[in-house]
Design a protein around this motif. Structure first.
Motif, PDB file in Angstrom:
ATOM      1  N   ALA A  11       0.715  -1.389  -0.153  1.00 39.43           N
ATOM      2  CA  ALA A  11      -0.256   0.343  -0.045  1.00 39.43           C
ATOM      3  C   ALA A  11       0.842   1.343  -0.088  1.00 39.43           C
ATOM      4  O   ALA A  11       0.383   2.356  -0.887  1.00 39.43           O
ATOM      5  N   SER A  12       2.234   0.767   0.690  1.00 40.98           N
ATOM      6  CA  SER A  12       3.418   2.720   0.517  1.00 40.98           C
ATOM      7  C   SER A  12       3.343   2.949  -0.519  1.00 40.98           C
ATOM      8  O   SER A  12       3.437   3.985  -0.713  1.00 40.98           O
ATOM      9  N   GLN A  13       4.052   1.568  -0.634  1.00 44.91           N
ATOM     10  CA  GLN A  13       4.522   1.742  -2.499  1.00 44.91           C
ATOM     11  C   GLN A  13       3.511   2.455  -3.631  1.00 44.91           C
ATOM     12  O   GLN A  13       3.710   3.183  -4.333  1.00 44.91           O
ATOM     13  N   LEU A  14       2.593   1.451  -3.119  1.00 44.39           N
ATOM     14  CA  LEU A  14       0.906   2.122  -4.872  1.00 44.39           C
ATOM     15  C   LEU A  14       0.441   3.874  -4.176  1.00 44.39           C
ATOM     16  O   LEU A  14       0.515   4.732  -5.279  1.00 44.39           O
ATOM     17  N   CYS A  15       0.955   3.910  -2.699  1.00 46.61           N
ATOM     18  CA  CYS A  15       0.497   5.100  -2.499  1.00 46.61           C
ATOM     19  C   CYS A  15       1.421   6.628  -2.937  1.00 46.61           C
ATOM     20  O   CYS A  15       1.294   7.100  -3.230  1.00 46.61           O
ATOM     21  N   LEU A  16       2.948   5.959  -2.830  1.00 48.72           N
ATOM     22  CA  LEU A  16       4.213   6.689  -3.653  1.00 48.72           C
ATOM     23  C   LEU A  16       3.777   7.040  -4.774  1.00 48.72           C
ATOM     24  O   LEU A  16       3.771   8.117  -5.414  1.00 48.72           O
ATOM     25  N   VAL A  17       3.057   5.904  -6.059  1.00 47.51           N
ATOM     26  CA  VAL A  17       3.271   5.746  -7.211  1.00 47.51           C
ATOM     27  C   VAL A  17       1.704   6.881  -7.711  1.00 47.51           C
ATOM     28  O   VAL A  17       2.176   7.656  -8.273  1.00 47.51           O
ATOM     29  N   ALA A  18       0.893   6.371  -6.918  1.00 44.13           N
ATOM     30  CA  ALA A  18      -0.262   7.240  -7.432  1.00 44.13           C
ATOM     31  C   ALA A  18       0.194   9.049  -6.756  1.00 44.13           C
ATOM     32  O   ALA A  18      -0.510   9.216  -8.093  1.00 44.13           O
ATOM     33  N   GLY A  19       0.656   9.229  -5.636  1.00 44.41           N
ATOM     34  CA  GLY A  19       0.869  10.760  -5.431  1.00 44.41           C
ATOM     35  C   GLY A  19       2.159  11.085  -6.772  1.00 44.41           C
ATOM     36  O   GLY A  19       1.565  12.288  -7.222  1.00 44.41           O
ATOM     37  N   GLN A  20       2.492  10.722  -7.218  1.00 46.41           N
ATOM     38  CA  GLN A  20       3.934  11.123  -8.548  1.00 46.41           C
ATOM     39  C   GLN A  20       2.692  11.372  -9.318  1.00 46.41           C
ATOM     40  O   GLN A  20       3.097  12.420 -10.125  1.00 46.41           O
ATOM     41  N   ILE A  21       2.142  10.443  -9.845  1.00 54.04           N
ATOM     42  CA  ILE A  21       1.192  10.688 -10.821  1.00 54.04           C
ATOM     43  C   ILE A  21      -0.040  11.877 -11.219  1.00 54.04           C
ATOM     44  O   ILE A  21      -0.320  12.744 -12.247  1.00 54.04           O
ATOM     45  N   PHE A  22      -0.190  11.823  -9.833  1.00 55.83           N
ATOM     46  CA  PHE A  22      -1.490  12.595  -9.908  1.00 55.83           C
ATOM     47  C   PHE A  22      -0.519  14.170 -10.176  1.00 55.83           C
ATOM     48  O   PHE A  22      -1.239  15.208 -10.204  1.00 55.83           O
ATOM     49  N   ILE A  23       0.733  14.228  -8.623  1.00 55.07           N
ATOM     50  CA  ILE A  23       1.497  15.669  -9.407  1.00 55.07           C
ATOM     51  C   ILE A  23       2.017  16.549 -10.542  1.00 55.07           C
ATOM     52  O   ILE A  23       1.496  17.099 -10.774  1.00 55.07           O
ATOM     53  N   LYS A  24       2.165  14.523 -11.132  1.00 53.88           N
ATOM     54  CA  LYS A  24       3.000  15.048 -12.575  1.00 53.88           C
ATOM     55  C   LYS A  24       1.803  15.290 -13.947  1.00 53.88           C
ATOM     56  O   LYS A  24       1.721  16.002 -14.911  1.00 53.88           O
ATOM     57  N   HIS A  25       0.218  14.795 -13.449  1.00 53.28           N
ATOM     58  CA  HIS A  25      -0.710  14.921 -14.056  1.00 53.28           C
ATOM     59  C   HIS A  25      -1.135  16.549 -13.731  1.00 53.28           C
ATOM     60  O   HIS A  25      -1.781  17.066 -14.959  1.00 53.28           O
ATOM     61  N   ALA A  26      -1.233  16.979 -12.704  1.00 59.51           N
ATOM     62  CA  ALA A  26      -1.360  18.526 -12.918  1.00 59.51           C
ATOM     63  C   ALA A  26      -0.520  19.167 -12.955  1.00 59.51           C
ATOM     64  O   ALA A  26      -0.154  20.358 -13.512  1.00 59.51           O
ATOM     65  N   MET A  27       0.674  18.709 -13.085  1.00 60.40           N
ATOM     66  CA  MET A  27       1.899  20.145 -13.885  1.00 60.40           C
ATOM     67  C   MET A  27       1.832  20.100 -15.128  1.00 60.40           C
ATOM     68  O   MET A  27       1.469  20.566 -16.168  1.00 60.40           O
ATOM     69  N   ILE A  48      -0.175  15.605  -2.864  1.00 62.07           N
ATOM     70  CA  ILE A  48       0.232  15.504  -1.790  1.00 62.07           C
ATOM     71  C   ILE A  48      -0.382  14.507  -0.914  1.00 62.07           C
ATOM     72  O   ILE A  48       0.693  14.186   0.574  1.00 62.07           O
ATOM     73  N   ALA A  49      -1.492  14.970  -0.711  1.00 65.61           N
ATOM     74  CA  ALA A  49      -2.051  13.816   0.128  1.00 65.61           C
ATOM     75  C   ALA A  49      -1.383  12.389  -0.223  1.00 65.61           C
ATOM     76  O   ALA A  49      -1.520  11.804   1.156  1.00 65.61           O
ATOM     77  N   THR A  50      -1.182  12.261  -0.635  1.00 68.78           N
ATOM     78  CA  THR A  50      -0.889  10.942  -1.307  1.00 68.78           C
ATOM     79  C   THR A  50       0.783  10.572  -0.509  1.00 68.78           C
ATOM     80  O   THR A  50       0.341   9.111  -0.166  1.00 68.78           O
ATOM     81  N   LEU A  51       1.715  11.802  -1.700  1.00 68.81           N
ATOM     82  CA  LEU A  51       2.386  11.192  -0.575  1.00 68.81           C
ATOM     83  C   LEU A  51       2.514  11.192   0.540  1.00 68.81           C
ATOM     84  O   LEU A  51       3.736   9.978   0.913  1.00 68.81           O
ATOM     85  N   SER A  52       1.880  12.475   1.086  1.00 66.82           N
ATOM     86  CA  SER A  52       2.113  11.928   3.302  1.00 66.82           C
ATOM     87  C   SER A  52       1.236  10.866   3.239  1.00 66.82           C
ATOM     88  O   SER A  52       2.532  10.092   4.518  1.00 66.82           O
TER      89      SER A  52
END
Length: 114
Positions: A11-27, A48-52
């Protein structure tokens, strides 16, 4: 290790990946003219919330399990990020990146077996 620690590590690795993808999509949205801030800010905040979430899950795992057992899961994040970028951001997978994924996966497997 027990099943709860294994599931939390995944779950932690999925949060890391999802957070990176959300931020990239926003950028990526900031490339539009005019910049659609009402769409950018929520995606960025979700990243940010997912990476947290990843940070706190990882901290909890470090408290409960040996680092030598946990660290191979960190080796999976580049593989998962490349695959997630291909699926969710429609980035192209090149033959070179596929070979890299295979090499990383083999390295993670070797480390986890020791």
């Amino acid at each position: 290790m027990n099943r709860a620690i294994l599931l939390t590590a995944l779950a932690s690795q999925l949060c890391l990946v999802a957070g990176q993808i959300f931020i990239k999509h926003a950028m990526n949205l900031t490339n539009a003219e005019p910049v659609p801030w009402r769409r950018v800010v929520p995606r960025f905040a979700l990243g940010i919330a997912t990476l947290s979430g990843w940070f706190f899950l990882w901290g909890g795992l470090l408290q409960r399990a040996e680092l030598s057992w946990l660290f191979p899961f960190e080796g999976l994040s580049p593989v998962l990020i490349v695959l997630g970028a291909a699926v969710f951001l429609k980035e192209k997978l090149t033959p070179r990146s596929l070979v890299g994924i295979l090499l990383i996966s083999a390295g993670v497997a070797l480390v986890s077996m020791s």
